[in-house]
Every structure is written in structure tokens, then in C-alpha cells.
Design an enzyme around this catalytic site. Structure first.
Site, short mmCIF file in Angstrom:
data_model
loop_
_atom_site.label_atom_id
_atom_site.label_comp_id
_atom_site.label_asym_id
_atom_site.label_seq_id
_atom_site.Cartn_x
_atom_site.Cartn_y
_atom_site.Cartn_z
N GLU A 56 -6.11 -10.89 -1.29
CA GLU A 56 -6.94 -10.68 -0.09
C GLU A 56 -8.41 -10.65 -0.48
O GLU A 56 -9.17 -9.80 -0.03
CB GLU A 56 -6.54 -9.36 0.62
CG GLU A 56 -5.08 -9.29 0.97
CD GLU A 56 -4.67 -8.02 1.74
OE1 GLU A 56 -5.56 -7.31 2.23
OE2 GLU A 56 -3.46 -7.77 1.83
N GLU A 59 0.80 -1.24 0.00
CA GLU A 59 0.00 0.00 0.00
C GLU A 59 0.83 1.28 0.00
O GLU A 59 0.62 2.18 0.83
CB GLU A 59 -0.98 -0.03 1.19
CG GLU A 59 -1.89 -1.24 1.13
CD GLU A 59 -2.77 -1.43 2.37
OE1 GLU A 59 -2.76 -0.56 3.25
OE2 GLU A 59 -3.46 -2.46 2.45
O1 9MR Z 1 -7.64 -8.29 8.27
C1 9MR Z 1 -6.75 -7.47 8.98
C2 9MR Z 1 -7.40 -6.97 10.27
O2 9MR Z 1 -7.61 -8.05 11.15
C3 9MR Z 1 -6.53 -5.90 10.92
O3 9MR Z 1 -7.21 -5.35 12.00
C4 9MR Z 1 -6.19 -4.82 9.91
C5 9MR Z 1 -5.29 -3.78 10.51
O4 9MR Z 1 -4.96 -2.80 9.64
O5 9MR Z 1 -5.55 -5.40 8.78
C6 9MR Z 1 -6.37 -6.29 8.10
O6 9MR Z 1 -5.72 -6.78 6.94
C7 9MR Z 1 -5.38 -5.79 5.97
C8 9MR Z 1 -4.14 -6.27 5.27
O7 9MR Z 1 -3.11 -6.54 6.19
C9 9MR Z 1 -3.65 -5.27 4.24
N1 9MR Z 1 -4.71 -4.95 3.31
C10 9MR Z 1 -5.98 -4.56 3.89
C11 9MR Z 1 -6.45 -5.61 4.88
C12 9MR Z 1 -7.81 -5.27 5.42
O8 9MR Z 1 -7.75 -4.10 6.18
#
Ligand code: 9MR
Length: 371
Positions: free
Chosen positions: A260, A155
Site C-alpha cells: 500500500e 492489521e
Molecule cells: O484507502 C482506503 C480508504 O478509502 C478507506 O476509507 C479506508 C477505510 O478504513 O481504508 C483505506 O485503505 C486502508 C487499507 O484497506 C488497509 N490499510 C490502511 C489503508 C489506509 O487507511
């Protein structure tokens, strides 16, 4: 004799020590149906890595042949203090993948979010360079030859395609991008290195991503793939934009992964004109329309959307390395708490009771028709 035949598959699995899945169950699964196309992955929570629930464990092993850690490999967990790494759960994650002969993906090395508090205090380039060097080299070297691919940078782009003003860009300038990829390649020359982001199907961000990959490569960084996160909804992005993106990224000579994938079926507060995105939405039933079950009409829409998407993926299977769902079942999805806390969403192929949904059948049927 009968007894021996019946027990052999189970016995061999017990000897191997992998999940308790009968061979008969293996034949009908996502990973089996798509085995000649691309890996089918899932993101694992900490509890799932620790195999706390045998039923979930068996579903994971039956259906998926690739894993990503949903959270535990992020810098705040793995590198909580400057001189301290915590590999307890990452070791378990990698061992889980090896035990079950899965493709293991590392998520993620350089990301502005979920940083440890000490990292957020880094203000100058010398300290940041030292952090990047130590962080990437230590983690990638530790799992050299065991982790199959890494999200090196996550990102780094804004939605308009410009570079996000992250703590990395602010301290090091653009060169941090190529440097991250160089450091990772040096630590494990054979591992596949990815740039990962969301909304990569939007034309402006797509352009930004293409430029970013070109620049990293021109500066001597090794990039093997683009990870398109795929946090999508029922109507967007369009199949046309997804297809254009697969073609454009693959034309750069890199693999394309959907890293994802999930599809929200709930209303998005940002679509409401003039709406203020904050706590006000909490407790508003309009924003949480299916707290008990998903109506058939939406279940069918979700199934159709997944079928359309996987049909497209199959059309371009030669360009796609992996399709990973962001979670095993609806109950664990981050989308139950984002962008509004405490809603009930239905974004994946398995429901909270671990049962396959219509969307699962529609993804499976695409292969049954053909073969
Ligand atoms: O699914 C993840 C969630 O449990 C966390 O709280 C969050 C924190 O930022 O991150 C989520 O996963 C993210 C991923 O690492 C990067 N892309 C976006 C995902 C969804 O937010």
C-alpha cells in the site's frame, strides 16, 4: 503497408478487449521497466474498476501489472448481511485484472475495520467461528484459481507488537489467526496467502510480526508472504529499518510485498507536542501547506525518497514479490482526508492531472542507468 503497421497493435488490443494502450507507450512504463524485478501494482477505486474514466483506465493499463481493490472487497461491502454476499463489483475487479493479464490481489478477508454492522454484533465464539468459516470459504472458493494472492489477516497487531484486541481476538483468542490461514488454504490450496499490516518496519512491531508468522506456521497455517503496507513519510521509516525488515521477514521463508505504498509530504498532527488530534486542525493552513501545488524543493525530496526506496527494493528484488501503490494518482489518495479531512497531499507518482511527477522519473531512472 504503413497504415497496416501503424494500426496492428491497436487492432490486436481491440480484439483482446483490453485497455486502449499503444505498444509504443507500453515500452516506457513502470511495469515494463521493472518486469524482471517484481510486480508493480496499484489500488483501484470502485470507479476505476468500473472503467468510468478512459484516461485513468489507460494509465492503469499502461503502468501497472498488478491490482488490489482499495475498498470493495472489504467485508462490509462484499458480505453486507449474514446470508447475503454482493459480488457485483468484485466480479468486475477480477474480470478487469484477467482482461488485462494482471496479477490480482484480494484485500482483505479478516480485518477488524470496515465490518458490516451485523458482524460487529457477533459476541460469542460459535457465531464468530461460523462467520469466519463461511466468509473465507465462500469468497476464496468463488475466485479459486483467478485471484493470485490474498491478504488473509489484516492489521492484527498493535504498534508495540502485541495482538490487537479486535473482535476476532476477543471472541476466539489467538487461534483465529492460524484458523483463518487454514480456511483460506483449504478453499484454494494454490493461492498465495499474506499477513498484511502497517508500521512493520518499527522494531517492536517487526518482532511481533515475526512471532505471529512463526506461531501461525507452527499451528499448521500456510503463510506465503508478509505484506508491509508502506504508508511512509519523507523521513521515516529509515532505509536501515526497511532493509532489516526485508531481511528478517524473508528469513522466515516468506515472500515480502510492499502492498500500500505512499509517502505523505504533509505535517502530521501527532508530531506536534500536546496537540489534540481532532477537528481543530481542519481549516488550519499550517496543516495544509500546499493547497495548490507542491513546491519544487518538496517535489525533489519526494523524488529522492522514492529513488532511495526503490534502490533498496531492487537490491532485494529476489525477496520482493510485488510493490503496490495505494492509488493511481494523487487526486484519489486516502491521504487527502487522513488524518485531517480535505487537505491536498502528493503521495504517489502521478499527479491529479495524471501526469508523471519527478518521483516517477526518479523511479524510472534507476532502471535506465543500469540497462
Ligand atoms: O484507502 C482506503 C480508504 O478509502 C478507506 O476509507 C479506508 C477505510 O478504513 O481504508 C483505506 O485503505 C486502508 C487499507 O484497506 C488497509 N490499510 C490502511 C489503508 C489506509 O487507511
Amino acid at each position: 503497408m504503413k497504415f497496416i503497421n501503424h494500426c496492428l497493435p491497436l487492432l490486436s488490443l481491440m480484439i483482446l478487449g483490453s485497455c486502449n494502450v499503444k505498444k509504443t507507450e507500453l515500452s516506457s512504463s513502470l511495469k515494463n521497466s521493472y518486469k524482471n524485478d517484481f510486480y508493480i501494482g496499484t489500488a483501484l477505486s470502485a470507479d476505476q474498476i468500473e472503467e468510468k474514466d478512459a484516461k485513468v483506465d489507460s494509465l492503469i493499463c499502461r503502468q501497472f501489472n498488478a491490482i488490489t481493490a482499495e475498498n470493495i472487497m472489504k467485508s462490509m461491502f462484499v458480505h453486507p448481511q449474514k446470508d447475503k454476499y454482493d459480488f457485483a463489483l468484485t466480479d468486475k475487479f477480477v474480470a478487469f485484472g484477467e482482461k488485462n493479464k494482471m496479477f490480482i490481489h484480494g484485500h482483505t478477508l479478516i480485518w477488524h475495520s470496515q465490518l458490516a454492522p451485523w458482524m460487529e454484533k457477533i459476541k460469542d465464539s460459535t457465531e464468530m467461528k461460523a462467520f469466519m468459516n463461511d466468509h473465507i470459504t465462500t469468497i476464496v472458493s468463488k475466485y479459486k484459481g483467478r485471484i493470485n494472492s490474498w491478504d488473509v489477516v489484516n492489521e492484527a497487531l498493535n504498534d508495540d507488537g502485541t495482538l490487537r484486541k479486535s473482535v476476532f481476538l476477543n471472541t476466539l483468542g489467538e487461534s483465529y489467526l492460524a484458523d483463518a490461514f487454514k480456511l483460506a488454504a483449504k478453499a484454494d490450496p494454490k493461492v498465495d496467502l499474506y499477513y498484511n499490516d502497517y508500521n512493520l518496519e518499527d522494531p517492536a512491531k517487526r518482532e511481533g510480526a515475526i512471532n505471529l508468522i512463526k506461531k501461525i506456521k507452527a499451528a499448521g497455517g500456510k503463510v506465503d508472504g508478509i505484506g508491509s503496507q508502506g504508508h511512509w513519510n519523507l523521513n521515516s521509516p529509515s532505509l536501515e529499518e526497511i532493509e532489516k525488515s526485508i531481511l528478517a521477514y524473508s528469513a522466515l521463508g516468506v515472500k515480502v510485498a510492499f502492498t500500500e505504498l505512499d509517502i505523505t509530504v504533509l505535517p502530521n498532527p501527532w508530531d506536534l507536542k500536546g496537540a489534540d488530534v481532532n477537528q481543530k486542525f481542519e481549516g488550519n493552513p499550517k496543516m495544509n501547506p500546499y493547497p495548490e501545488t507542491l513546491p519544487d524543493s518538496i517535489q525533489n525530496k519526494l523524488a529522492q525518497r522514492y529513488a532511495d526506496i526503490f534502490k533498496l527494493f531492487l537490491k532485494h528484488k529476489d525477496k520482493i514479490s510485488r510493490v503496490t501503490f495505494w492509488g493511481v494518482h494523487d487526486g484519489q489518495s486516502w491521504l487527502n482526508d487522513w488524518p485531517i479531512k480535505g487537505r491536498t497531499n502528493y503521495p504517489l507518482l502521478f499527479d491529479t492531472k495524471l501526469q508523471p511527477k519527478k518521483a516517477y522519473n526518479s523511479v524510472m531512472q534507476l532502471k535506465e542507468v543500469k540497462e
